[in-house]
Design a protein around this motif. Structure first.
Motif, mmCIF file in Angstrom:
data_model
loop_
_atom_site.group_PDB
_atom_site.id
_atom_site.type_symbol
_atom_site.label_atom_id
_atom_site.label_comp_id
_atom_site.label_asym_id
_atom_site.label_seq_id
_atom_site.Cartn_x
_atom_site.Cartn_y
_atom_site.Cartn_z
ATOM 1 N N PHE A 303 0.818 -1.217 0.000
ATOM 2 C CA PHE A 303 0.000 0.000 0.000
ATOM 3 C C PHE A 303 0.851 1.268 0.000
ATOM 4 O O PHE A 303 0.322 2.356 -0.263
ATOM 5 C CB PHE A 303 -0.940 -0.005 1.208
ATOM 6 N N THR A 314 -8.546 6.789 -3.706
ATOM 7 C CA THR A 314 -9.701 7.360 -3.011
ATOM 8 C C THR A 314 -10.304 6.311 -2.097
ATOM 9 O O THR A 314 -10.032 5.114 -2.227
ATOM 10 C CB THR A 314 -10.769 7.841 -4.016
ATOM 11 N N GLY A 315 -11.137 6.773 -1.179
ATOM 12 C CA GLY A 315 -11.871 5.857 -0.318
ATOM 13 C C GLY A 315 -10.981 5.009 0.567
ATOM 14 O O GLY A 315 -10.016 5.479 1.174
ATOM 15 N N ALA A 316 -11.312 3.705 0.615
ATOM 16 C CA ALA A 316 -10.587 2.774 1.484
ATOM 17 C C ALA A 316 -9.128 2.638 1.070
ATOM 18 O O ALA A 316 -8.244 2.502 1.929
ATOM 19 C CB ALA A 316 -11.277 1.408 1.448
ATOM 20 N N LEU A 317 -8.855 2.670 -0.241
ATOM 21 C CA LEU A 317 -7.478 2.540 -0.710
ATOM 22 C C LEU A 317 -6.630 3.714 -0.229
ATOM 23 O O LEU A 317 -5.488 3.535 0.200
ATOM 24 C CB LEU A 317 -7.443 2.450 -2.239
ATOM 25 N N LYS A 318 -7.181 4.918 -0.284
ATOM 26 C CA LYS A 318 -6.447 6.089 0.190
ATOM 27 C C LYS A 318 -6.188 5.992 1.691
ATOM 28 O O LYS A 318 -5.106 6.354 2.175
ATOM 29 C CB LYS A 318 -7.222 7.364 -0.128
ATOM 30 N N PHE A 319 -7.173 5.503 2.429
ATOM 31 C CA PHE A 319 -7.009 5.342 3.880
ATOM 32 C C PHE A 319 -5.865 4.383 4.188
ATOM 33 O O PHE A 319 -5.044 4.647 5.073
ATOM 34 C CB PHE A 319 -8.324 4.835 4.481
ATOM 35 N N LEU A 320 -5.798 3.277 3.443
ATOM 36 C CA LEU A 320 -4.753 2.285 3.679
ATOM 37 C C LEU A 320 -3.375 2.806 3.256
ATOM 38 O O LEU A 320 -2.383 2.554 3.931
ATOM 39 C CB LEU A 320 -5.079 0.991 2.926
ATOM 40 N N THR A 321 -3.323 3.523 2.145
ATOM 41 C CA THR A 321 -2.029 4.072 1.711
ATOM 42 C C THR A 321 -1.513 5.131 2.679
ATOM 43 O O THR A 321 -0.318 5.222 2.934
ATOM 44 C CB THR A 321 -2.136 4.680 0.297
ATOM 45 N N ASP A 322 -2.437 5.908 3.243
ATOM 46 C CA ASP A 322 -2.035 6.948 4.199
ATOM 47 C C ASP A 322 -1.520 6.351 5.503
ATOM 48 O O ASP A 322 -0.787 7.017 6.245
ATOM 49 C CB ASP A 322 -3.196 7.892 4.490
#
Length: 373
Positions: A303, A314-322
């Motif tokens: 990630f 965006t969304g869940a993917l952005k949360f995980l990358t952050d």
């Protein structure tokens, strides 16, 4: 003095295990070459426009037509091919059906350009060229009506093929694929320091040197501090070697502020070592510790963009990358290299040290309560 002796001993023990030491350097270096070469096209920022096919029809006078033919001849040198429409051919329909990029109608009143949204870039370039042609023709006609002798001077003025002049408020310097993977592979291998942290005191117990170490006139705090600093130094040596190799062999760009970049990497190594040490005390067995740390490293690397560039999440993917330490470390290093933004080091260093202190506190409490190491 005791702390320095422990640090020196940790360095000697780590360098004796040259198989692991070489693997720590060879793994990211090989991945840099493979991923940097295989995904180089994904980092190409240039837009190539060629083989533009334009249909045209002219009902203008012979004078205008002759000028337009000269324009067509010059345009072919830039990759734009003009083809005269046959009698009865519907030029606009040909463009709609995407047989041609655009249709140009030339008459004594001027030029008409019919384009399509499917070829917006090519149409914009063509529109600019035709505007330039029309302006130059009008200028020539005006000069001819006043001083015909100066017409040759106007026609001889050089024309440029730089149809689009681009200026950016931000730096146009962007990392190539090799630059990108040099950064992310280095930050990824820094996370593998957690494996060293996990075995920091276990190795002493397995090698039966923990009893001798505790029997020596050394406080447990000195042992703890010396081994932590030694482990960080060992892994930083690996990282420095990787940076030097990628810069001189792969020509990766590390910018002119390497000191700030090393500070970010030191904080990340400290985070990884503290995480590995904390998990080793929280997990019941060595196998459980290894499984947890390996899983976390792989997820964080994935990630964090270690294997491919993640953009526009965006969304869940952005949360995980952050959530990935690689994300904020890579972003900080990239801004330092390509935007000379030294303040970008503040966030990754703060986050890395903050999380590291959390796991380190867990390790210290467990270390004090535990009998032996």
């Amino acid at each position: 003095m005791n702390v320095l002796n422990i640090i020196w001993n940790q360095l000697k023990v780590s360098f004796r295990d040259y198989h692991t030491f070489i693997l720590m350097m060879a793994f990211p270096i090989v991945l840099m070459l493979i991923l940097g070469s295989a995904l180089s096209k994904d980092f190409d920022q240039k837009i190539k426009v060629d083989n533009v096919h334009v249909l045209y029809k002219t009902t203008a006078s012979s004078e205008i037509s002759s000028y337009f033919q000269a324009f067509i001849k010059e345009a072919k040198n830039t990759g734009i091919d003009f083809k005269k429409a046959a009698d009865g051919m519907n030029g606009q329909k040909q463009v709609v059906e995407n047989h041609y990029t655009a249709f140009v109608e030339v008459n004594n009143k001027g030029l008409k350009l019919y384009g399509s949204s499917q070829n917006s870039i090519e149409e914009s370039i063509l529109q600019g060229m035709l505007t330039t042609f029309a302006d130059k023709y009008n200028l020539t006609a005006a000069v001819a009506s006043i001083d015909p002798a100066k017409v040759s001077t106007v026609l001889a003025s050089p024309s440029k093929h730089d149809f689009i002049a681009e200026k950016s408020l931000q730096s146009t310097k962007e990392p190539s694929s090799m630059d990108y993977f040099a950064i992310v592979m280095t930050t990824m291998i820094a996370l593998y320091s957690a494996m060293y942290g996990m075995g920091l005191f276990r190795d002493e117990r397995v090698n039966h040197t923990s009893i001798r170490l505790l029997a020596a006139p050394i406080r447990k705090g000195e042992i703890f501090l010396g081994k932590i600093i030694g482990c960080v130094l060992v892994n930083m040596i690996c990282i420095v070697v990787i940076i030097i190799f990628s810069h001189y062999v792969y020509k990766a760009d590390w910018g002119s502020h390497i000191g700030w970049i090393l500070l970010i990497l030191i904080s990340e190594v400290f985070l990884a070592v503290s995480f590995g040490l904390g998990v080793s005390y929280m997990a019941k067995t060595h196998e459980a510790s290894r499984t947890i740390i390996s899983l976390v490293i792989q997820l964080v690397s994935f990630f964090g963009g270690a294997y491919f560039k993640i953009e526009g999440a965006t969304g869940a993917l952005k949360f995980l990358t952050d959530l990935s330490p690689l994300t904020w470390s890579n972003q900080g290093i990239t801004k330092i290299i390509y935007a000379n933004d030294l303040s970008a080091a503040t966030l990754p260093i703060t986050l890395n040290l903050g999380i590291a202190l959390l796991f380190l506190t867990i390790a210290i409490i467990s270390f004090q309560r535990r009998e032996g190491l």
